[in-house]
Design a protein around this motif. Structure first.
Motif, PDB file in Angstrom:
ATOM      1  N   SER A   1    -110.108 -30.079 -21.290  1.00 44.84           N
ATOM      2  CA  SER A   1    -108.728 -30.730 -20.725  1.00 44.84           C
ATOM      3  C   SER A   1    -107.987 -31.902 -21.373  1.00 44.84           C
ATOM      4  CB  SER A   1    -109.028 -30.925 -19.081  1.00 44.84           C
ATOM      5  OG  SER A   1    -107.806 -31.818 -18.913  1.00 44.84           O
ATOM      6  N   ARG A   2    -106.981 -31.864 -21.790  1.00 45.79           N
ATOM      7  CA  ARG A   2    -106.428 -33.030 -22.655  1.00 45.79           C
ATOM      8  C   ARG A   2    -106.406 -34.407 -21.658  1.00 45.79           C
ATOM      9  NH1 ARG A   2    -102.600 -29.300 -24.857  1.00 45.79           N
ATOM     10  NH2 ARG A   2    -103.045 -28.869 -27.005  1.00 45.79           N
ATOM     11  N   TYR A   3    -106.309 -34.018 -20.444  1.00 45.49           N
ATOM     12  CA  TYR A   3    -105.928 -34.972 -19.563  1.00 45.49           C
ATOM     13  C   TYR A   3    -107.504 -35.858 -19.486  1.00 45.49           C
ATOM     14  CZ  TYR A   3    -102.496 -36.871 -16.506  1.00 45.49           C
ATOM     15  OH  TYR A   3    -101.609 -37.442 -15.648  1.00 45.49           O
ATOM     16  N   VAL A   4    -108.438 -35.027 -19.352  1.00 45.00           N
ATOM     17  CA  VAL A   4    -110.084 -35.457 -19.267  1.00 45.00           C
ATOM     18  C   VAL A   4    -110.376 -36.283 -20.514  1.00 45.00           C
ATOM     19  CG1 VAL A   4    -112.237 -34.913 -18.839  1.00 45.00           C
ATOM     20  CG2 VAL A   4    -110.399 -34.105 -17.349  1.00 45.00           C
ATOM     21  N   GLN A   5    -110.096 -35.554 -21.674  1.00 46.99           N
ATOM     22  CA  GLN A   5    -110.327 -36.297 -22.899  1.00 46.99           C
ATOM     23  C   GLN A   5    -109.575 -37.473 -23.043  1.00 46.99           C
ATOM     24  OE1 GLN A   5    -109.128 -33.411 -26.052  1.00 46.99           O
ATOM     25  NE2 GLN A   5    -110.886 -31.776 -25.183  1.00 46.99           N
ATOM     26  N   LEU A   6    -108.525 -37.530 -22.769  1.00 43.59           N
ATOM     27  CA  LEU A   6    -107.868 -39.211 -22.903  1.00 43.59           C
ATOM     28  C   LEU A   6    -108.635 -40.223 -21.853  1.00 43.59           C
ATOM     29  CD1 LEU A   6    -105.601 -40.787 -23.822  1.00 43.59           C
ATOM     30  CD2 LEU A   6    -104.135 -39.780 -21.964  1.00 43.59           C
ATOM     31  N   LEU A   7    -109.010 -39.700 -20.609  1.00 43.11           N
ATOM     32  CA  LEU A   7    -109.745 -40.636 -19.637  1.00 43.11           C
ATOM     33  C   LEU A   7    -110.958 -41.063 -20.163  1.00 43.11           C
ATOM     34  CD1 LEU A   7    -108.609 -38.875 -16.392  1.00 43.11           C
ATOM     35  CD2 LEU A   7    -107.802 -41.002 -16.958  1.00 43.11           C
ATOM     36  N   LEU A   8    -111.541 -39.917 -20.753  1.00 50.03           N
ATOM     37  CA  LEU A   8    -112.994 -40.398 -21.314  1.00 50.03           C
ATOM     38  C   LEU A   8    -113.005 -41.472 -22.749  1.00 50.03           C
ATOM     39  CD1 LEU A   8    -114.750 -37.064 -22.051  1.00 50.03           C
ATOM     40  CD2 LEU A   8    -115.272 -38.660 -20.320  1.00 50.03           C
ATOM     41  N   THR A   9    -111.542 -41.607 -23.200  1.00 58.67           N
ATOM     42  CA  THR A   9    -111.635 -42.748 -23.951  1.00 58.67           C
ATOM     43  C   THR A   9    -111.400 -43.935 -23.360  1.00 58.67           C
ATOM     44  OG1 THR A   9    -109.116 -42.478 -24.204  1.00 58.67           O
ATOM     45  CG2 THR A   9    -110.401 -41.034 -25.821  1.00 58.67           C
TER      46      THR A   9
ATOM     47  N   ARG B   1    -114.620 -28.648 -33.169  1.00 58.31           N
ATOM     48  CA  ARG B   1    -113.573 -29.136 -32.210  1.00 58.31           C
ATOM     49  C   ARG B   1    -113.590 -28.413 -31.134  1.00 58.31           C
ATOM     50  NH1 ARG B   1    -108.787 -27.736 -33.340  1.00 58.31           N
ATOM     51  NH2 ARG B   1    -109.376 -25.926 -34.883  1.00 58.31           N
ATOM     52  N   LEU B   2    -113.281 -29.102 -29.917  1.00 64.48           N
ATOM     53  CA  LEU B   2    -113.352 -28.510 -28.659  1.00 64.48           C
ATOM     54  C   LEU B   2    -111.933 -27.642 -28.225  1.00 64.48           C
ATOM     55  CD1 LEU B   2    -114.459 -31.593 -26.617  1.00 64.48           C
ATOM     56  CD2 LEU B   2    -115.949 -29.731 -27.706  1.00 64.48           C
TER      57      LEU B   2
ATOM     58  N   LEU C   1    -101.274 -33.506 -32.809  1.00 61.12           N
ATOM     59  CA  LEU C   1    -101.128 -34.591 -32.187  1.00 61.12           C
ATOM     60  C   LEU C   1    -102.034 -35.411 -31.365  1.00 61.12           C
ATOM     61  CD1 LEU C   1     -98.755 -36.901 -31.688  1.00 61.12           C
ATOM     62  CD2 LEU C   1     -98.137 -35.788 -29.806  1.00 61.12           C
ATOM     63  N   PHE C   2    -102.769 -34.591 -30.594  1.00 57.75           N
ATOM     64  CA  PHE C   2    -103.659 -34.901 -29.547  1.00 57.75           C
ATOM     65  C   PHE C   2    -105.000 -34.949 -30.300  1.00 57.75           C
ATOM     66  CE2 PHE C   2    -106.599 -35.036 -25.716  1.00 57.75           C
ATOM     67  CZ  PHE C   2    -105.753 -35.866 -25.014  1.00 57.75           C
ATOM     68  N   ALA C   3    -105.320 -34.658 -31.443  1.00 56.49           N
ATOM     69  CA  ALA C   3    -106.419 -34.621 -32.239  1.00 56.49           C
ATOM     70  C   ALA C   3    -107.371 -35.658 -32.123  1.00 56.49           C
ATOM     71  CB  ALA C   3    -106.250 -34.013 -33.696  1.00 56.49           C
ATOM     72  N   PRO C   4    -106.788 -36.739 -32.212  1.00 58.48           N
ATOM     73  CA  PRO C   4    -107.754 -38.162 -32.585  1.00 58.48           C
ATOM     74  C   PRO C   4    -108.238 -38.375 -30.959  1.00 58.48           C
ATOM     75  CG  PRO C   4    -105.430 -38.543 -33.398  1.00 58.48           C
ATOM     76  CD  PRO C   4    -105.526 -37.277 -33.000  1.00 58.48           C
ATOM     77  N   PHE C   5    -107.767 -38.117 -29.866  1.00 61.95           N
ATOM     78  CA  PHE C   5    -108.106 -38.239 -28.677  1.00 61.95           C
ATOM     79  C   PHE C   5    -109.224 -37.211 -28.381  1.00 61.95           C
ATOM     80  CE2 PHE C   5    -103.807 -39.957 -28.202  1.00 61.95           C
ATOM     81  CZ  PHE C   5    -104.106 -41.088 -27.564  1.00 61.95           C
ATOM     82  N   SER C   6    -109.053 -36.047 -28.833  1.00 63.30           N
ATOM     83  CA  SER C   6    -110.016 -34.940 -28.667  1.00 63.30           C
ATOM     84  C   SER C   6    -111.396 -35.258 -29.271  1.00 63.30           C
ATOM     85  CB  SER C   6    -109.633 -33.479 -29.376  1.00 63.30           C
ATOM     86  OG  SER C   6    -110.476 -32.514 -29.003  1.00 63.30           O
ATOM     87  N   ALA C   7    -111.009 -35.733 -30.838  1.00 62.99           N
ATOM     88  CA  ALA C   7    -112.160 -36.200 -31.553  1.00 62.99           C
ATOM     89  C   ALA C   7    -113.148 -37.352 -30.944  1.00 62.99           C
ATOM     90  CB  ALA C   7    -111.893 -36.380 -32.760  1.00 62.99           C
ATOM     91  N   ALA C   8    -112.324 -38.006 -30.358  1.00 62.73           N
ATOM     92  CA  ALA C   8    -112.851 -39.657 -29.622  1.00 62.73           C
ATOM     93  C   ALA C   8    -113.738 -38.947 -28.347  1.00 62.73           C
ATOM     94  CB  ALA C   8    -111.926 -40.311 -29.176  1.00 62.73           C
TER      95      ALA C   8
END
Length: 368
Positions: A120-128, A156-157, A173-180
């Protein structure tokens, strides 16, 4: 006696670190879920861990059926003594900022974060945003198998059914957050961060990840045992909705299974479209049931057929656990490669075969 020289401020820093860790432990556990099954598995994990100080954050989706099941699961979570925070995380242009802003203070304090969907993009962002040293991934069904494989290989996830490997503009666009997020979900040395996985799926864990088995012990204690009917039930999937399986082939397969095994009911997946289900009921004569809870709970409450048929999906792994000792049997029907659409991911055939082949305590049926 010679004096011992200490690094200036070392004692103060150690004390501050200890206090910070104590505050995080006192803040308890935050769990982020976006589906009813994720919330069910959070409850299973919480009872197995005896995690009393748990706050479940529901990142509410748009889909009405999913929202309805999540509402019911939220009631169950509250009945079990846990806090539930419902977030309209997708309720308009400003919703994401409001949600993230409201959650950030608690994310900063908490010592443990539990997530149901690492894709989830939302979860990936919150994890950062979290400083938690203890991260736990609870089962999100078959996606868990792909997550562990990708994490172990440093990939990559990307969800298994995504055509093109997730290379669209939003993905870039979201790749940096996904990688983090992927780095955050990778175990760190020296006790700086621990990663756990609570699952009922067959996985080969990545190095350093602590895996615990979900046996659905709370579900069996809380519900049932169910009354078994003499008939056969079919469990639906969203393989048509995700663009993996052709709708005509799917409907013909359901019709054939119903005729061969005398099925009378079809338990719809929460993501199946109303139009498809209307056509299915008309062409097969099956009674379409829209469950208000995850199927594991519906089956455990009963009544349920003595034989439950499914296509490759999460339930061929979870239902045998939920129905253990009841006498109900679970069978899985293979997916014929000819049913796959042109839009299906190149990984789809192998992945679906793996879901079926690794299922335990189920009967395997050839494609009709």
């Amino acid at each position: 006696m010679p004096r011992q020289h200490r690094r200036p401020g070392a004692g103060t820093q150690d004390t501050r670190a200890a206090r910070r860790d104590a505050r995080r432990a006192a803040a308890g556990t935050l769990a982020f879920v976006e589906s009813p099954v994720q919330l069910l598995n959070v409850l299973e994990w919480a009872h197995s861990e005896q995690a009393a100080a748990l706050t479940v954050v529901v990142l509410a989706p748009h889909d009405p059926m999913t929202r309805g099941q999540l509402r019911r699961m939220a009631e169950l979570a509250r009945d079990e003594g846990f806090s539930v925070r419902w977030e309209e995380a997708r309720g308009g242009a400003g919703a994401p900022l409001r949600t993230i802003g409201g959650l950030t203070p608690q994310l900063r304090r908490t010592g443990r974060v539990v997530i149901g969907d690492p894709f989830s993009r939302y979860v990936q962002l919150l994890l950062t945003l979290t400083r938690a040293r203890d991260l736990v991934v609870v089962d999100d069904g078959t996606a868990t198998m792909e997550f562990i494989t990708q994490l172990a290989n440093g990939e990559r996830l990307v969800r298994w059914h995504r055509h093109g490997g997730g290379r669209g503009p939003r993905d870039v666009l979201f790749a940096p957050f996904s990688a983090a997020a992927r780095r955050r979900l990778t175990p760190a040395g020296s006790g700086r961060r621990t990663i756990g996985l609570f699952t009922s799926m067959p996985v080969a864990p990545a190095p350093g990840i602590h895996v615990r088995s979900n046996e659905f012990a709370w579900t069996r204690r809380r519900f049932g045992p169910p009354r078994l009917t003499r008939g056969t039930d079919i469990v639906g999937t969203s393989l048509v909705e995700t663009g993996v399986v052709d709708p005509d082939h799917y409907l013909e397969a359901v019709r054939s299974l119903a005729r061969t095994h005398g099925a009378t009911r079809y338990f719809a997946h929460r993501r199946e479209s109303a139009g498809k289900l209307h056509r299915l009921a008309g062409e097969t004569g099956l009674q379409v049931v829209r469950p208000d809870l995850p199927l594991e709970l519906i089956a455990r409450r009963g009544p349920i057929g003595r034989l439950v048929l499914s296509f490759p999906s999460t339930v061929v792994h979870t239902l045998p656990l939920a129905l253990a000792g009841t006498g109900a049997r679970v069978a899985v029907c293979d997916i014929d490669p000819a049913w796959l659409t042109d839009q299906a991911s190149p990984r789809a055939e192998g992945f679906l075969s793996g879901v079926t082949g690794t299922a335990k305590d189920v009967q395997r049926l050839p494609a009709p």
